[in-house]
Design a protein around this motif. Sequence first.
Motif, PDB file in Angstrom:
ATOM      1  N   LYS A 168      16.725  38.202  56.045  1.00  0.00           N
ATOM      2  CA  LYS A 168      15.492  38.658  55.379  1.00  0.00           C
ATOM      3  C   LYS A 168      15.294  40.141  55.704  1.00  0.00           C
ATOM      4  O   LYS A 168      14.559  40.495  56.628  1.00  0.00           O
ATOM      5  N   PRO A 169      15.971  41.019  54.943  1.00  0.00           N
ATOM      6  CA  PRO A 169      15.977  42.441  55.305  1.00  0.00           C
ATOM      7  C   PRO A 169      14.735  43.233  54.887  1.00  0.00           C
ATOM      8  O   PRO A 169      14.581  44.377  55.283  1.00  0.00           O
ATOM      9  N   PHE A 170      13.851  42.635  54.086  1.00  0.00           N
ATOM     10  CA  PHE A 170      12.685  43.369  53.594  1.00  0.00           C
ATOM     11  C   PHE A 170      11.433  42.913  54.343  1.00  0.00           C
ATOM     12  O   PHE A 170      11.025  41.759  54.237  1.00  0.00           O
ATOM     13  N   SER A 171      10.840  43.824  55.114  1.00  0.00           N
ATOM     14  CA  SER A 171       9.690  43.466  55.949  1.00  0.00           C
ATOM     15  C   SER A 171       8.419  44.173  55.488  1.00  0.00           C
ATOM     16  O   SER A 171       8.464  45.308  54.994  1.00  0.00           O
ATOM     17  N   CYS A 172       7.300  43.488  55.661  1.00  0.00           N
ATOM     18  CA  CYS A 172       5.996  44.025  55.282  1.00  0.00           C
ATOM     19  C   CYS A 172       5.491  44.959  56.377  1.00  0.00           C
ATOM     20  O   CYS A 172       5.439  44.571  57.548  1.00  0.00           O
ATOM     21  N   SER A 173       5.112  46.170  55.999  1.00  0.00           N
ATOM     22  CA  SER A 173       4.640  47.155  56.973  1.00  0.00           C
ATOM     23  C   SER A 173       3.244  46.804  57.506  1.00  0.00           C
ATOM     24  O   SER A 173       2.827  47.306  58.541  1.00  0.00           O
ATOM     25  N   GLU A 174       2.550  45.909  56.788  1.00  0.00           N
ATOM     26  CA  GLU A 174       1.195  45.527  57.194  1.00  0.00           C
ATOM     27  C   GLU A 174       1.208  44.433  58.273  1.00  0.00           C
ATOM     28  O   GLU A 174       0.536  44.534  59.285  1.00  0.00           O
ATOM     29  N   CYS A 175       1.977  43.359  58.020  1.00  0.00           N
ATOM     30  CA  CYS A 175       1.936  42.211  58.936  1.00  0.00           C
ATOM     31  C   CYS A 175       3.288  41.866  59.551  1.00  0.00           C
ATOM     32  O   CYS A 175       3.375  40.988  60.407  1.00  0.00           O
ATOM     33  N   GLY A 176       4.373  42.548  59.111  1.00  0.00           N
ATOM     34  CA  GLY A 176       5.688  42.318  59.698  1.00  0.00           C
ATOM     35  C   GLY A 176       6.457  41.147  59.122  1.00  0.00           C
ATOM     36  O   GLY A 176       7.591  40.888  59.518  1.00  0.00           O
ATOM     37  N   LYS A 177       5.863  40.398  58.182  1.00  0.00           N
ATOM     38  CA  LYS A 177       6.540  39.254  57.584  1.00  0.00           C
ATOM     39  C   LYS A 177       7.763  39.726  56.801  1.00  0.00           C
ATOM     40  O   LYS A 177       7.722  40.774  56.149  1.00  0.00           O
ATOM     41  N   CYS A 178       8.868  38.966  56.879  1.00  0.00           N
ATOM     42  CA  CYS A 178      10.126  39.373  56.248  1.00  0.00           C
ATOM     43  C   CYS A 178      10.457  38.518  55.023  1.00  0.00           C
ATOM     44  O   CYS A 178      10.093  37.343  54.960  1.00  0.00           O
ATOM     45  N   PHE A 179      11.203  39.122  54.086  1.00  0.00           N
ATOM     46  CA  PHE A 179      11.522  38.457  52.825  1.00  0.00           C
ATOM     47  C   PHE A 179      12.973  38.692  52.435  1.00  0.00           C
ATOM     48  O   PHE A 179      13.589  39.673  52.846  1.00  0.00           O
ATOM     49  N   LYS A 180      13.477  37.771  51.596  1.00  0.00           N
ATOM     50  CA  LYS A 180      14.877  37.835  51.159  1.00  0.00           C
ATOM     51  C   LYS A 180      15.117  38.948  50.140  1.00  0.00           C
ATOM     52  O   LYS A 180      16.214  39.479  50.045  1.00  0.00           O
ATOM     53  N   SER A 181      14.109  39.268  49.339  1.00  0.00           N
ATOM     54  CA  SER A 181      14.299  40.250  48.269  1.00  0.00           C
ATOM     55  C   SER A 181      13.135  41.228  48.197  1.00  0.00           C
ATOM     56  O   SER A 181      12.026  40.936  48.667  1.00  0.00           O
ATOM     57  N   GLN A 182      13.387  42.356  47.583  1.00  0.00           N
ATOM     58  CA  GLN A 182      12.373  43.380  47.376  1.00  0.00           C
ATOM     59  C   GLN A 182      11.250  42.838  46.491  1.00  0.00           C
ATOM     60  O   GLN A 182      10.074  43.166  46.676  1.00  0.00           O
ATOM     61  N   TYR A 183      11.632  41.979  45.535  1.00  0.00           N
ATOM     62  CA  TYR A 183      10.648  41.403  44.613  1.00  0.00           C
ATOM     63  C   TYR A 183       9.622  40.545  45.376  1.00  0.00           C
ATOM     64  O   TYR A 183       8.416  40.674  45.161  1.00  0.00           O
ATOM     65  N   HIS A 184      10.113  39.684  46.277  1.00  0.00           N
ATOM     66  CA  HIS A 184       9.203  38.820  47.033  1.00  0.00           C
ATOM     67  C   HIS A 184       8.297  39.642  47.959  1.00  0.00           C
ATOM     68  O   HIS A 184       7.132  39.275  48.176  1.00  0.00           O
ATOM     69  N   LEU A 185       8.830  40.740  48.479  1.00  0.00           N
ATOM     70  CA  LEU A 185       8.005  41.628  49.303  1.00  0.00           C
ATOM     71  C   LEU A 185       6.912  42.269  48.454  1.00  0.00           C
ATOM     72  O   LEU A 185       5.747  42.353  48.874  1.00  0.00           O
ATOM     73  N   LYS A 186       7.289  42.692  47.249  1.00  0.00           N
ATOM     74  CA  LYS A 186       6.339  43.327  46.328  1.00  0.00           C
ATOM     75  C   LYS A 186       5.180  42.382  46.003  1.00  0.00           C
ATOM     76  O   LYS A 186       4.010  42.793  45.992  1.00  0.00           O
ATOM     77  N   ILE A 187       5.517  41.105  45.749  1.00  0.00           N
ATOM     78  CA  ILE A 187       4.489  40.106  45.454  1.00  0.00           C
ATOM     79  C   ILE A 187       3.597  39.885  46.680  1.00  0.00           C
ATOM     80  O   ILE A 187       2.367  39.796  46.571  1.00  0.00           O
ATOM     81  N   HIS A 188       4.227  39.809  47.866  1.00  0.00           N
ATOM     82  CA  HIS A 188       3.477  39.589  49.104  1.00  0.00           C
ATOM     83  C   HIS A 188       2.488  40.715  49.374  1.00  0.00           C
ATOM     84  O   HIS A 188       1.355  40.462  49.829  1.00  0.00           O
TER      85      HIS A 188
END
Length: 295
Positions: A153-173
Motif C-alpha cells: 500500500k504505497p499511497f499514504s494519507c498525509s492527514e491520518c497516515g492510512k495507506c492505500f493500494k492506488s492513487q485513486y483510493h487515496l483520492k477518494i479517502h
Amino acid sequence: MFNVLSSFAKHQRNPTGKKPYSCSECEKTFTVKSRLVQHLRIHTGEKPFSCPECKSSLVQHLRSHTGEKPFSCQECGKLFKRKHYLEPHMRSHTGEKPFSCSECGKDFRQKSHLVEHQKTHTGEKPFSCQECGKLFKRKHHLEPHMRSHTREKPFSCSECGKCFKSQYHLKIHLRTHTGEKPYSCLECEKKFTVKACLIKHLRIHTEENSFSCSECGKCFTRKSSFEEHQRIHTGEKRFSCLECGKCFSKKSSLVRHQRSHTGEKPFSCTECGKCFIEKSSLVRHLRSHTGEKPF
C-alpha cells in the motif's frame, strides 16, 4: 588523355595537380579548401549537421531533468512539457470531442481514451495477473490488483497516515477529510463522494429494482448485492482465509477477519488515539467521549 570522364573533370578543376591546402594536424594535403575544412572535423570532432528530429527529441528529454514546461494553457495557466499534451487539455475548456466511437457514437477528447473505450465493445483484456490469471482492460487497473497479492500500500494519507493500494483510493479517502462531494443528484441535490454511490442513489428516483430473489422476493438495485444476498439461501461461503481456512459469504467479512491475523487496526480515535479493527467498534467508542446515547 583520360579514359574516364570523372578523371578528366577532376583534371580540369586542378590542371597543375598541386594540393595547396594542408592539414596542420597530420599534414595531409588537398586540392580545394572545402575538402580541408571537412577533413579538419576528424580532429576537432565537430558535427555541424544535426538531424532536426533527433534534436527535437533531445530538447524534450532534457525537460524531464530540468522540469521546464514551456507550453501554458491560456485559460487556466496549467503548464505542459510538450505541445501535444497542451492540445487535448485545451479541449477540456472548449468541450471539443473530435474522436468518436463507430460502435455507439460516444465522443472523446483524446484518441487514447477512444482506444480504451473501444475495448468495452470488443471485450479485449490484454493485461493479465501473473498470480491468479485475472484479466484487465487497462494497465493501471492491473497494477493496484497486483498489490492485493503483495499487500503493498504505497499511497499514504498525509492527514491520518492510512495507506492505500492506488492513487485513486487515496483520492477518494482524502474527501473524508476535506468534505468534498463532487457528485450531486439533480433530483434531490444530495451529494456523494464517489460516482458509484450517486448511480446507486439515482435508482431510488427511477424505482429501478431489476434483481429479484426467487426465494424470498426481496429486490435489489445492484447485481453484486443480489448475488451476495442469494448466498444466505444457498449457504455458499466462497471467501476463505489463507491463514486458518475459515470461510465467509462476504468479502468484507473476510477482510475484517484477516485483521485478527495481521493485527491491523485501521480505525483510530481522534480524541485519544485508540485503534480498532472495525469501524463500528470505533463508532461505539466515540460515544464514551461525546456522551451520546442513541438508543
